[in-house]
Motif scaffolding. Sequence first.
Motif, mmCIF file in Angstrom:
data_model
loop_
_atom_site.group_PDB
_atom_site.id
_atom_site.type_symbol
_atom_site.label_atom_id
_atom_site.label_comp_id
_atom_site.label_asym_id
_atom_site.label_seq_id
_atom_site.Cartn_x
_atom_site.Cartn_y
_atom_site.Cartn_z
ATOM 1 N N UNK A 1 -1.332 -2.356 12.983
ATOM 2 C CA UNK A 1 -1.058 -1.029 13.526
ATOM 3 C C UNK A 1 -0.356 -1.110 14.882
ATOM 4 N N UNK A 2 0.656 -0.268 15.075
ATOM 5 C CA UNK A 2 1.376 -0.185 16.350
ATOM 6 C C UNK A 2 1.581 1.288 16.694
ATOM 7 N N UNK A 3 1.847 1.546 17.971
ATOM 8 C CA UNK A 3 1.887 2.928 18.460
ATOM 9 C C UNK A 3 3.000 3.743 17.814
ATOM 10 N N UNK A 4 4.228 3.210 17.797
ATOM 11 C CA UNK A 4 5.363 3.991 17.319
ATOM 12 C C UNK A 4 5.220 4.346 15.842
ATOM 13 N N UNK A 5 4.847 3.371 15.034
ATOM 14 C CA UNK A 5 4.660 3.630 13.609
ATOM 15 C C UNK A 5 3.508 4.607 13.375
ATOM 16 N N UNK B 1 -5.157 -1.595 0.590
ATOM 17 C CA UNK B 1 -6.459 -1.722 1.255
ATOM 18 C C UNK B 1 -6.849 -0.463 2.027
ATOM 19 N N UNK B 2 -6.286 0.686 1.657
ATOM 20 C CA UNK B 2 -6.634 1.975 2.275
ATOM 21 C C UNK B 2 -6.252 2.028 3.751
ATOM 22 N N UNK B 3 -5.212 1.293 4.122
ATOM 23 C CA UNK B 3 -4.726 1.349 5.492
ATOM 24 C C UNK B 3 -3.577 2.326 5.617
ATOM 25 N N UNK B 4 -2.674 2.044 6.540
ATOM 26 C CA UNK B 4 -1.504 2.906 6.743
ATOM 27 C C UNK B 4 -0.365 2.032 7.252
ATOM 28 N N UNK B 5 0.870 2.552 7.398
ATOM 29 C CA UNK B 5 2.013 1.707 7.739
ATOM 30 C C UNK B 5 1.790 0.837 8.969
ATOM 31 N N UNK B 6 2.212 -0.406 8.851
ATOM 32 C CA UNK B 6 2.030 -1.391 9.918
ATOM 33 C C UNK B 6 3.384 -1.894 10.394
#
Length: 508
Positions: free
Chosen positions: A64-68, A285-290
Motif C-alpha cells: 500500500x502507498x499513499x497515492x494509489x 487476498x481481499x486487499x486493494x491496489x498496491x
Amino acid sequence: MPRLTPPVRGDVIAGISVALVLVPQSLAYAELAGLPAVHGLYAAAAAPIAAALIGSSPYLQTGPVALTSLLTLGALSPLATTGSATFAAYAAVLALLVGVARVLLGLLRWGALAYFMSVPVVTGFTVAAAVLIVAAQLPGLLERPSVSDNPVRAGAEALSRPDLWNPAALLIGLAVIAIVMLGRKLSAMIPWVLIVTVAALAASRTGVIDVATIDAVPGGLPPISLDLPWHAVPELIVPAVLIALVGFAEPASIARKYAAADRQAWSPNREFLGQGLANLAAGIAAGYPAGGSFSRSSLNRLMGARTRWSGAITGVAVFAVLPFADVFSALPTTVLAGLVIVAAISLVEIRPFRDYWRYSRPQFLVAVPTFAATLILAPRVERGLLIGIGLAFAVHLWREMRIDLTTRLDGTTLYVHPEGVLYFASTPMLETRLTALLAEHPAVATVVIDVHRLGRLDLTGLMALRGFAEQARQYDVEVEVHDVPSHARERAHQVLGPVCRIVTTEPD
C-alpha cells in the motif's frame, strides 16, 4: 521466469525491518483509501511476495502507498459507502484489474510507457494529491469527524470549528509527524514509524491517553476468494488503467535510480509484470491496489538487501503478524493520520512549477490546471489526471502544428528557413505563410527554401511544397528546395523534381 538467487543475510534483516514499517503504514493507507484497516494488511502481506517472483529491482518494496490509496478512494467512492464490505469487495476487483493491466503491458513489452507520462502532468497531479491526502487526514488528526466525501471540504469542516477539536488527539498526531520527520533526518535505518506506533498503542491500551481508536481489526489470514462484484468491471476499467500507469511511475523511478547507482540493468517490462502479479495477489487476498514505496525501498537498500528475496521476506513477516492483528484495534486514529501526512508531505514539490514558469510556459499551463482540476474534482481525482493528459496532448499538437519561419532577402532572392515538423497537420500553416511571403515581396524572382531544420518531412509536406512551387511559377518565381533530409530525398526528387530545383549540399 528470471532466476531468483538464494537470499543473503542482508535480505532477511532488510525484509523484516521493512515489515516493521509496512504494518502500521498499511493500516494508515487503508484508512486513506476508505477501507477497513485490515485490508491494508492483506495487501501488505500478499503483494510483496508476488512482486518478488519476477520483478527486476532487488530493492523495490511493494505494498500500500499513499497515492494509489487516494486513487482507489476516488475510483470507488461513487460506487459504495466507504468502510463497508461492498466497498472492500470493489477494491479487490480494482486491484485485480490493475494487475491484469500491468501484466498485459509487461507481456506486450510496453514497459517504455513508464517514460511517456508527461512530467508536468505527473507533477501537477501528485502535488494536488498530496494536498488532498493531508486535507483528508485533518478530521482524524483533530478527532473532528466529517461526513463529506470531498477531502478539501472535509478538511475545511474540521478546521472551521476549533472548539470541537480534541487537543490530546492533535498533540499526539503532531508528535507523530515531528518524531518521524526529524527521526528520519537523524537516521533512516531506525524504524521511527514502528516506534511511534508501538508507543501510542501501549499508551492507548494502558489508558495513559484517551482518544478515538480505529475500528476493530480482526485477526487471521486473509479470506482468499474470487466471489466478487464483477458487474462493476465496466465502471472500474478506466480508473484501473490510470492506476496501472500512474501508480507505476513511482516504482519505475525507484528501480531506475538504484539500477543507475549500482550500474546494473533493469527491465521496465519485468517490473510491469512484477507489479501486475502483486496487484493480482492483493485482489485475491481481499486487499486493494498496491504500488512501490520509495521510503520502504530506500530502507530496504540501507538495511542490506541484495536480492528480490527481501520483498518476499517482508510479505511473509506481515503474514506472521495477521493472526495477532486484533492488537491494533487500540491504535489511535490520530496516529494513522499523522503517518499518512508524513508520507504526503514528501510528495509536495513546488520547485518544478517555478522551473516550468521559467523555462516553458506551455508546460506550466499543463501542470497548474492539472493541479487545480485534481483539487476541484476530488474525490474523483482520476478525472483531474485525465484533464492533465488532455492538456499535455493539446500542447503537443500545438507545438507539432507550428512552423516557425525565418527569412532573409538578398536582392531578388528570398531565403526561407522553416523549423518544426512538416506533416499533414502543419502543412496548411506553412502554405499560408509562404503565400503571404510572395505577396509581401512582389519583386522576388527566386525563393530558396532550406528544409534541413524540419524534424520530419512526409508526403503531405512535400505535396504542400509542390503546390507552392506551382503557384509561384504563375508569378514567374522560381523555387529551390535545399538540403532535404536524407530520409525524404528520394521521394522529394519524385514529387518536387518536376516543378522546382532540389539542391543538396550534404552527401547522401
